[in-house]
Design an enzyme around this catalytic site. Structure first.
Site, PDB file in Angstrom:
ATOM      1  N   CYS A   1       0.824  -1.207   0.000  1.00 11.71           N
ATOM      2  CA  CYS A   1       0.000   0.000   0.000  1.00 11.71           C
ATOM      3  C   CYS A   1       0.862   1.263   0.000  1.00 11.71           C
ATOM      4  CB  CYS A   1      -0.925  -0.023   1.221  1.00 11.71           C
ATOM      5  SG  CYS A   1      -1.821   1.505   1.450  1.00 11.71           S
TER       6      CYS A   1
ATOM      7  N   CYS B   1      -1.536   1.684  -3.066  1.00  9.75           N
ATOM      8  CA  CYS B   1      -2.526   2.758  -2.879  1.00  9.75           C
ATOM      9  C   CYS B   1      -1.933   4.174  -2.853  1.00  9.75           C
ATOM     10  CB  CYS B   1      -3.286   2.578  -1.567  1.00  9.75           C
ATOM     11  SG  CYS B   1      -3.406   0.921  -0.935  1.00  9.75           S
TER      12      CYS B   1
ATOM     13  N   LYS C   1       0.102   5.395  -5.975  1.00 10.20           N
ATOM     14  CA  LYS C   1      -0.879   5.417  -7.072  1.00 10.20           C
ATOM     15  C   LYS C   1      -1.805   6.616  -6.953  1.00 10.20           C
ATOM     16  CE  LYS C   1      -4.747   3.764  -6.452  1.00 10.20           C
ATOM     17  NZ  LYS C   1      -5.709   2.762  -5.974  1.00 10.20           N
TER      18      LYS C   1
ATOM     19  N   TYR D   1      -9.404  -3.252 -11.601  1.00 13.02           N
ATOM     20  CA  TYR D   1      -9.313  -1.871 -11.120  1.00 13.02           C
ATOM     21  C   TYR D   1      -7.920  -1.281 -11.305  1.00 13.02           C
ATOM     22  CZ  TYR D   1      -7.048  -2.618  -6.499  1.00 13.02           C
ATOM     23  OH  TYR D   1      -6.173  -2.877  -5.488  1.00 13.02           O
TER      24      TYR D   1
ATOM     25  N   GLU E   1      -7.186   2.147 -13.373  1.00  8.85           N
ATOM     26  CA  GLU E   1      -6.541   3.288 -12.716  1.00  8.85           C
ATOM     27  C   GLU E   1      -5.286   3.722 -13.478  1.00  8.85           C
ATOM     28  OE1 GLU E   1      -8.112   2.567  -8.160  1.00  8.85           O
ATOM     29  OE2 GLU E   1      -6.112   1.859  -8.659  1.00  8.85           O
TER      30      GLU E   1
ATOM     31  N   HIS F   1     -27.331  21.064  -0.748  1.00  2.00           N
ATOM     32  CA  HIS F   1     -27.417  21.668  -2.072  1.00  2.00           C
ATOM     33  C   HIS F   1     -26.478  22.859  -2.207  1.00  2.00           C
ATOM     34  CE1 HIS F   1     -29.400  22.710  -5.813  1.00  2.00           C
ATOM     35  NE2 HIS F   1     -29.450  23.970  -5.402  1.00  2.00           N
TER      36      HIS F   1
ATOM     37  N   GLU G   1     -26.397  14.948  -3.246  1.00  3.61           N
ATOM     38  CA  GLU G   1     -27.806  15.133  -2.858  1.00  3.61           C
ATOM     39  C   GLU G   1     -28.736  14.239  -3.688  1.00  3.61           C
ATOM     40  OE1 GLU G   1     -29.725  18.995  -3.772  1.00  3.61           O
ATOM     41  OE2 GLU G   1     -27.972  19.440  -5.004  1.00  3.61           O
TER      42      GLU G   1
HETATM   43  C1  LIG Z   1      -1.126  -0.850  -7.662  1.00  8.14           C
HETATM   44  C2  LIG Z   1      -1.968  -1.165  -6.454  1.00  8.14           C
HETATM   45  C3  LIG Z   1      -2.906  -0.252  -6.038  1.00  8.14           C
HETATM   46  C4  LIG Z   1      -3.677  -0.511  -4.908  1.00  8.14           C
HETATM   47  N1  LIG Z   1      -4.606   0.417  -4.536  1.00  8.14           N
HETATM   48  C5  LIG Z   1      -5.363   0.185  -3.441  1.00  8.14           C
HETATM   49  C6  LIG Z   1      -6.305   1.160  -3.013  1.00  8.14           C
HETATM   50  O1  LIG Z   1      -6.484   2.204  -3.634  1.00  8.14           O
HETATM   51  N2  LIG Z   1      -7.021   0.905  -1.885  1.00  8.14           N
HETATM   52  C7  LIG Z   1      -6.858  -0.263  -1.174  1.00  8.14           C
HETATM   53  O2  LIG Z   1      -7.510  -0.435  -0.145  1.00  8.14           O
HETATM   54  N3  LIG Z   1      -5.973  -1.204  -1.570  1.00  8.14           N
HETATM   55  C8  LIG Z   1      -5.222  -1.004  -2.682  1.00  8.14           C
HETATM   56  N4  LIG Z   1      -4.301  -1.945  -3.071  1.00  8.14           N
HETATM   57  C9  LIG Z   1      -4.215  -3.223  -2.311  1.00  8.14           C
HETATM   58  C10 LIG Z   1      -3.390  -3.043  -1.027  1.00  8.14           C
HETATM   59  O3  LIG Z   1      -2.139  -2.512  -1.342  1.00  8.14           O
HETATM   60  C11 LIG Z   1      -3.241  -4.383  -0.335  1.00  8.14           C
HETATM   61  O4  LIG Z   1      -4.520  -4.960  -0.148  1.00  8.14           O
HETATM   62  C12 LIG Z   1      -2.562  -4.266   1.024  1.00  8.14           C
HETATM   63  O5  LIG Z   1      -1.290  -3.692   0.891  1.00  8.14           O
HETATM   64  C13 LIG Z   1      -2.456  -5.648   1.679  1.00  8.14           C
HETATM   65  O6  LIG Z   1      -1.753  -5.558   2.875  1.00  8.14           O
HETATM   66  P1  LIG Z   1      -0.989  -6.825   3.457  1.00  8.14           P
HETATM   67  O7  LIG Z   1      -0.511  -6.453   4.814  1.00  8.14           O
HETATM   68  O8  LIG Z   1      -1.819  -8.027   3.308  1.00  8.14           O
HETATM   69  O9  LIG Z   1       0.238  -7.047   2.472  1.00  8.14           O
HETATM   70  P2  LIG Z   1       1.357  -6.061   1.966  1.00  8.14           P
HETATM   71  O10 LIG Z   1       1.050  -4.651   2.239  1.00  8.14           O
HETATM   72  O11 LIG Z   1       1.605  -6.461   0.555  1.00  8.14           O
HETATM   73  O12 LIG Z   1       2.611  -6.426   2.855  1.00  8.14           O
HETATM   74  C14 LIG Z   1       3.251  -7.663   2.766  1.00  8.14           C
HETATM   75  C15 LIG Z   1       4.732  -7.456   3.098  1.00  8.14           C
HETATM   76  O13 LIG Z   1       5.334  -8.713   3.319  1.00  8.14           O
HETATM   77  C16 LIG Z   1       6.643  -8.698   2.789  1.00  8.14           C
HETATM   78  N5  LIG Z   1       7.047 -10.091   2.598  1.00  8.14           N
HETATM   79  C17 LIG Z   1       6.552 -10.990   1.714  1.00  8.14           C
HETATM   80  N6  LIG Z   1       7.130 -12.197   1.904  1.00  8.14           N
HETATM   81  C18 LIG Z   1       8.016 -12.054   2.921  1.00  8.14           C
HETATM   82  C19 LIG Z   1       8.907 -12.954   3.594  1.00  8.14           C
HETATM   83  N7  LIG Z   1       8.984 -14.244   3.268  1.00  8.14           N
HETATM   84  N8  LIG Z   1       9.695 -12.460   4.592  1.00  8.14           N
HETATM   85  C20 LIG Z   1       9.614 -11.151   4.953  1.00  8.14           C
HETATM   86  N9  LIG Z   1       8.781 -10.262   4.360  1.00  8.14           N
HETATM   87  C21 LIG Z   1       7.978 -10.722   3.366  1.00  8.14           C
HETATM   88  C22 LIG Z   1       6.483  -7.895   1.506  1.00  8.14           C
HETATM   89  O14 LIG Z   1       7.722  -7.365   1.083  1.00  8.14           O
HETATM   90  C23 LIG Z   1       5.503  -6.813   1.956  1.00  8.14           C
HETATM   91  O15 LIG Z   1       6.169  -5.671   2.433  1.00  8.14           O
HETATM   92  C24 LIG Z   1      -3.493  -1.714  -4.183  1.00  8.14           C
HETATM   93  C25 LIG Z   1      -2.534  -2.648  -4.603  1.00  8.14           C
HETATM   94  C26 LIG Z   1      -1.781  -2.383  -5.718  1.00  8.14           C
HETATM   95  C27 LIG Z   1      -0.757  -3.396  -6.167  1.00  8.14           C
END
Ligand SMILES: Cc1cc2nc3c(=O)[nH]c(=O)nc-3n(C[C@H](O)[C@H](O)[C@H](O)COP(=O)(O)OP(=O)(O)OC[C@H]3O[C@@H](n4cnc5c(N)ncnc54)[C@H](O)[C@@H]3O)c2cc1C
Length: 464
Positions: free
Chosen positions: A43, A48, A51, A179, A183, A437, A442
């Protein structure tokens, strides 16, 4: 009693992982966290946040022409991409620092390395010998872009690389119509790039309300984006100055860059979960119960890695519920109903609840109210674009099941509508609410006429 190095070890410092680590630590747990890339996760680093900043930057592409109707003269307009991307990266770096300090202040031990699970209570860190032990392990490793299996797929970029481009291409092909595709198509178009979207399905944004899908596709085409549906790709070839995307039906499209926005899959490979016997779904997602517990008692998972709903607030919500359940003696199941969702395309979409199509499948009597109108601002700017406001109602109970908006500020409006839907608001309660308004919002409280589907035309198949 067994002694563990930590009460909680979190793998992945993204939206879900950071929230869980901080909250558990604040409740007195000894917490460690491992991150293999950058603290903040998708994110903050390549989702997010950067972006949305690019969305803001690209909106000027239509704001300047719109300003003419209001008397402004905008001369010698020019975009300096290096300035835009540099400033976006600076904000990402700042947030990366904020997230790191949050963990530091909460007293969480941070390991900037890859981690894997070695046993029900053991974690192996890639950059050091020996294992760490923890009473509970939380996997919050997120997901990654899935690239399509095509000849020439090595030429594709994903959304990750869009945040690293040193220069803007003159043209781009985007494969997929979810999406993220919508975007980035809008971002690139707003910045002056020629955009072609190729998708094998019949309409963009599968699973969204059909009026939103049709409306946004129409508006994006009007803004100059070449959306091609029912289009299968044969291969991608490198040629001088760019790439050529060969289509299965025989023709081809040339572009400076080709991006795949064809979905995301959970990050579970190489985590040691299969060896441990953790139940995984078909795409590698960790199967969890309503408390985010996996098939192993000491192992939980939240966020995109569970592939429930891939959104930041959902990952954060699941992490909070996990900490309440495991560290605060308050078992808290996660409620995934009424999640408001935006598509930051141009024009924007905001939606919450059931689409009309889904509501017709799940309820016996559905009423639909909708308004298509030119917003006040367009009357002077001259932009030929309509807004859509739509409510889907359960005719038996009068409850509002879905609210769908296409147009300016749709996301902001829908966040508030989500509260009403969650509280079970009825159409009569929407109608009893005083309008604000002049605003576009609205319309949601002044929708008086039930929409009737057009009568079948005599002689057509439908009438037969
Ligand atoms: C281009 C794009 C736009 C988006 N826009 C939106 C939006 O507008 N609104 C919205 O709500 N969501 C949006 N999302 C989705 C949102 O980013 C994710 O749903 C959210 O980040 C999920 O959080 P998370 O904690 O599950 O995983 P992440 O935030 O992906 O975090 C996982 C972390 O784990 C780390 N990791 C992975 N494997 C290992 C390992 N073995 N050892 C150590 N570290 C590891 C990764 O490096 C990463 O930092 C978007 C996603 C993308 C790709």
């Amino acid at each position: 009693m067994a002694h563990y190095d930590y009460d909680l070890f979190v793998i992945g410092a993204g939206s879900g992982g950071v929230r869980a680590a901080r909250l558990a630590s604040e409740l007195g747990a000894r917490v460690g966290i491992a991150e293999e890339y950058r603290i903040g996760g998708t994110c903050v680093i390549r989702g997010c946040v950067p972006k949305k900043l690019l969305v803001y930057g690209s909106r000027y592409g239509s704001e300047f022409p719109d300003a003419k109707g209001f008397g402004w003269t905008c001369k010698d307009l020019r975009l300096d991409w290096p300035t835009l991307i540099h400033n976006v990266k600076r904000e990402v770096d700042r947030l990366n620092g904020v997230y790191t300090r949050t963990l530091e202040t909460a007293g969480v031990d941070r390991f900037l390395t890859r981690a894997a699970v070695e046993g029900p209570n053991e974690i192996k860190l890639a950059d050091r010998d020996g294992a760490r032990s923890a009473k509970t392990i939380l996997v919050a490793t997120g997901g990654h872009p899935v690239m399509p299996e095509l000849p020439g797929k090595e030429h594709l970029i994903s959304s990750n690389e869009c945040f690293e481009l040193e220069q803007l291409p003159e043209s781009i092909v985007i494969i997929g119509a979810g999406y993220i595709s919508m975007e980035f198509a809008s971002i690139f178009r707003g910045l002056g790039v020629a955009v072609t979207v190729l998708y094998r399905g019949e309409q963009v944004l599968r699973d969204f309300d059909m009026d939103l899908r049709d409306g946004v596709a129409h508006a994006m085409r009007n803004r100059g984006i070449d959306l091609r549906m029912d289009t299968d790709i044969a291969s991608i070839e490198k040629e001088s100055g760019g790439y050529r995307v060969q289509l299965k039906r025989g023709d081809s499209v040339a572009a400076g860059l080709v991006m795949a926005a064809t979905g995301r899959a959970p990050n579970t490979s190489g985590l040691g979960l299969q060896q441990l016997g953790v139940d995984l779904g078909w795409n590698g997602r960790i199967a969890v119960d309503e408390f985010s517990k996996s098939s192993i008692d000491s192992l939980y998972a939240v966020g995109d890695v569970t592939d429930r709903v891939q959104l930041t607030p959902v990952a954060i919500h699941e992490a909070t519920a996990f900490v309440e359940t495991v560290f605060n003696e308050r078992p808290t199941p996660v409620d995934h109903s009424f999640i408001p969702t935006a598509v930051f395309s141009q024009p924007e979409i905001g939606t919450v609840g059931l689409s009309e199509e889904k509501a017709r499948e799940t309820h016996s009597h559905i009423d639909v109210y909708k308004a298509h109108f030119r917003p006040l601002r367009s009357m002077v700017s001259g932009r030929d674009e309509k807004m859509l406001m739509k409510l889907v109602i359960d005719a038996d109970s009068d409850k509002v099941l879905g609210c769908h908006i296409l147009g300016s500020d749709a996301a902001e409006i829908v966040q508030m509508a989500a509260i009403a839907l969650r509280l079970g608001a009825t159409k009569a309660q929407f109608d009893a609410t005083m309008a604000l308004h002049p605003s576009a919002a609205e319309e949601l409280v002044t929708l008086r006429h039930r929409w009737e589907p057009p009568a079948p035309v005599a002689g057509s198949d439908a009438a037969a």
